[in-house]
Design a protein around this motif. Structure first.
Motif, short mmCIF file in Angstrom:
data_model
loop_
_atom_site.label_atom_id
_atom_site.label_comp_id
_atom_site.label_asym_id
_atom_site.label_seq_id
_atom_site.Cartn_x
_atom_site.Cartn_y
_atom_site.Cartn_z
N GLY A 20 0.56 -1.81 -0.16
CA GLY A 20 -0.21 0.00 0.15
C GLY A 20 0.86 1.01 0.34
N VAL A 21 0.27 1.82 0.48
CA VAL A 21 1.15 3.18 0.88
C VAL A 21 1.38 3.80 2.20
N GLY A 22 2.50 4.64 2.83
CA GLY A 22 2.68 4.91 3.68
C GLY A 22 3.09 3.74 4.59
N ASN A 23 3.72 4.21 5.81
CA ASN A 23 3.88 2.44 6.49
C ASN A 23 2.60 3.04 7.57
N GLY A 24 2.64 1.43 7.81
CA GLY A 24 1.47 0.64 7.55
C GLY A 24 0.66 0.62 9.12
N ILE A 25 2.05 0.68 9.85
CA ILE A 25 1.83 0.39 11.54
C ILE A 25 0.88 2.22 11.95
N SER A 26 2.09 2.89 11.20
CA SER A 26 1.43 4.61 11.48
C SER A 26 0.39 4.98 11.01
N ILE A 27 -0.03 4.03 9.46
CA ILE A 27 -1.18 5.02 9.32
C ILE A 27 -3.03 4.09 9.78
N ILE A 28 -2.15 2.81 10.33
CA ILE A 28 -3.43 2.03 11.88
C ILE A 28 -3.25 2.99 12.70
N ILE A 29 -2.23 3.42 12.94
CA ILE A 29 -2.87 4.54 14.46
C ILE A 29 -3.28 5.69 14.38
N PHE A 30 -3.28 6.23 13.47
CA PHE A 30 -3.57 7.71 12.66
C PHE A 30 -5.16 7.47 12.64
N PHE A 31 -5.31 6.16 11.67
CA PHE A 31 -6.48 5.90 11.35
C PHE A 31 -7.70 5.74 12.78
N GLY A 32 -7.11 4.85 13.78
CA GLY A 32 -7.71 4.72 15.07
C GLY A 32 -8.10 6.02 15.75
N ILE A 33 -7.05 7.13 15.24
CA ILE A 33 -7.64 8.26 16.32
C ILE A 33 -8.47 9.13 15.48
N ILE A 34 -8.51 9.27 13.91
CA ILE A 34 -9.55 10.12 13.82
C ILE A 34 -10.58 9.58 13.24
N SER A 35 -10.42 8.30 13.81
CA SER A 35 -12.06 7.49 14.14
C SER A 35 -12.76 7.52 15.58
N GLY A 36 -12.55 8.45 15.94
CA GLY A 36 -12.85 8.73 16.86
C GLY A 36 -13.62 10.35 17.62
N VAL A 37 -13.26 10.68 16.44
CA VAL A 37 -13.72 12.48 16.16
C VAL A 37 -14.94 12.56 15.57
N PRO A 38 -15.98 11.68 15.25
CA PRO A 38 -17.54 12.25 14.53
C PRO A 38 -17.99 11.53 16.55
N ASN A 39 -17.11 10.60 17.47
CA ASN A 39 -17.47 10.48 18.60
C ASN A 39 -17.55 12.30 19.17
N ALA A 40 -15.98 12.21 19.38
CA ALA A 40 -15.58 13.88 20.17
C ALA A 40 -17.03 15.17 19.88
N LEU A 41 -16.74 14.54 18.60
CA LEU A 41 -17.31 16.54 18.51
C LEU A 41 -19.12 16.05 18.47
N LYS A 42 -19.58 14.87 19.32
CA LYS A 42 -21.48 14.08 19.37
C LYS A 42 -20.68 14.74 20.61
#
Length: 425
Positions: free
Chosen positions: A172-194
């Motif tokens: 794929g694209v990018g460092n896989g470990i970092s991508i997973i951590i990144f995606f895990g963090i931004i996935s919590g944005v909707p709940n945080a906004l709510k």
């Protein structure tokens, strides 16, 4: 950035890598909704909102929200990251072992195998703490078979994420470990906004508080981008030399030394290490000695201050550690001398290496201090004022760093095809 992504989509090879990365992230998100067997999800929610919520919410933010639902990815990928830190420190402490583990493909394969073994052991310790201590009241059945199944499920979830990360890195694209951590963090944005919206509706927060948070977040965002992009250009002159009938050299260039050469790795590594003290405290449960809670628990003011000081120290240490790995000034000086290059006013050879080391050390210290302050300040602000940021400092550093590194990798792919991205302008 969007123009770079648009150009990347036009290239079949890069487009396939982007699609593959996206599909792997979909798999990751699907795993975040599969609960661990024999676990009462309603009881998990009660535990998350209880007295331990401070610690659990911090761990939950880095696991993509999987901890709040006690899913198969609840441990996240941090046991493996901690294991990789331990293995790298072992190779430094024992140089002969380090050489054998880093020499060729066979050495790398052994290094990866040993890291995974240590990662499994650390995952078992954390799984034990979760099942028998943190979420003990949420376990539907207390028999040995059920607990063994839960242990194996959590450990398998972590190692599956490791495999997924390696697959993204390879295909794929990018460092896989970092991508997973990144995606895990931004996935919590909707709940945080709510959550922020609900706080405003019930009067627990004001609009000016949100405005201040937005300005602080933008300021942190700008600083992180600046230190990730900032560099010092050390001028280099190449001597003229005649080879046959042609003259070579004589041109001037520069050595770009980045302020934050190690990227997001110091923050990721320090976050992984700082989970260990919390795990140790959780193993004792309610029977933990008072001095241990005050020393290692983020629930107390003294423990939180110690946590921030240690995290600040670790970020600086790992910044220097990765800077030394990525920019070997001795070898760089030798190569520069071999090809007839020199820094104006500095003698070639050892003096050049020492000069580059001084510059690199100063820049690394500046970048590491800024990263450390940004990572720790929001935690203290939240504790003493009650103001909760949408993105904590650590999360924002990781998000920005991963985005910039991924875009740079895409641009390097496009450079071979004569595209120009926004980072090169």
């Amino acid at each position: 950035m969007f123009q770079t992504l648009k150009n990347a989509w036009k290239v079949t090879e890069v487009r396939n890598k982007l699609i593959f990365t996206f599909l792997m992230l979909v798999v990751y998100r699907l795993g975040n909704v599969i609960p661990v067997p024999f676990m009462n999800t309603k009881a998990v929610e009660a535990v998350m909102s209880g007295n331990e919520a401070g610690l659990l919410q911090m761990l939950n933010s880095f696991s993509g929200g999987s901890l709040s639902g006690m899913t198969i990815f609840a441990l996240g990928i941090y046991p493996y990251i901690t294991a990789s830190i331990i293995m790298q420190l072992i190779t430094i402490a024992f140089p002969s072992l380090g050489e054998s583990l880093k020499d060729g493909e066979e050495g790398k394969r052994k290094m990866g195998m040993y890291t995974k073994i240590v990662g499994v052991l650390l995952a078992f310790v954390q799984a034990y703490a979760m099942v028998n201590v943190l979420f003990k009241s949420a376990v539907a059945t207390g028999d040995t078979f059920s607990k063994v199944v839960m242990f194996l499920t959590l450990i398998a979830g972590t190692m599956f994420l490791v495999w997924l990360g390696e697959l993204i890195t390879e295909k794929g694209v990018g460092n896989g470990i970092s991508i997973i951590i990144f995606f895990g963090i931004i996935s919590g944005v909707p709940n945080a906004l709510k959550s922020m919206t609900q706080s405003y509706e019930v009067g627990a927060a004001s609009w000016w508080g949100f405005a201040i948070l937005a300005l602080v977040s933008l300021a942190i965002l700008a600083i992180v981008i600046e230190i990730n992009q900032g560099e010092r250009k050390v001028p280099v002159q190449y001597a003229k030399r005649v080879v046959g009938r042609k003259m070579y050299g004589g041109q001037s260039t520069h050595i770009p030394i980045k302020v934050n050469m190690s990227g997001v790795m110091p923050v990721i590594f320090s976050s992984a290490i700082m989970q260990l003290p919390q795990t140790i405290v959780s193993l004792f449960g309610v029977d933990a000695p008072k001095w241990l809670q005050n020393l290692m628990s983020v629930q107390t003011t003294s423990g939180l201050i110690i946590y921030c000081i240690v995290q600040l120290f670790l970020i600086i240490v790992f910044a220097y550690f990765y800077s030394a790995i990525q920019f070997n000034t001795v070898e760089y000086a030798k190569n520069l001398q071999q090809y007839g290059g020199f820094i104006p006013g500095i003698r070639p050879g050892k003096p050049t290496g020492e000069y580059l080391q001084r510059i690199s050390g100063k820049l690394t210290l500046i970048g590491a201090l800024i990263l450390a302050i940004i990572a720790t300040a929001p935690i203290l602000i939240n504790h003493f004022t009650g103001i909760q940021m949408l993105f904590a400092g650590t999360s924002l550093i990781i998000v920005v760093g991963v985005v910039l590194e991924t875009i740079k990798q895409i641009e390097s792919m496009l450079t071979m095809r004569h595209y120009k991205g926004f980072l090169n302008k």
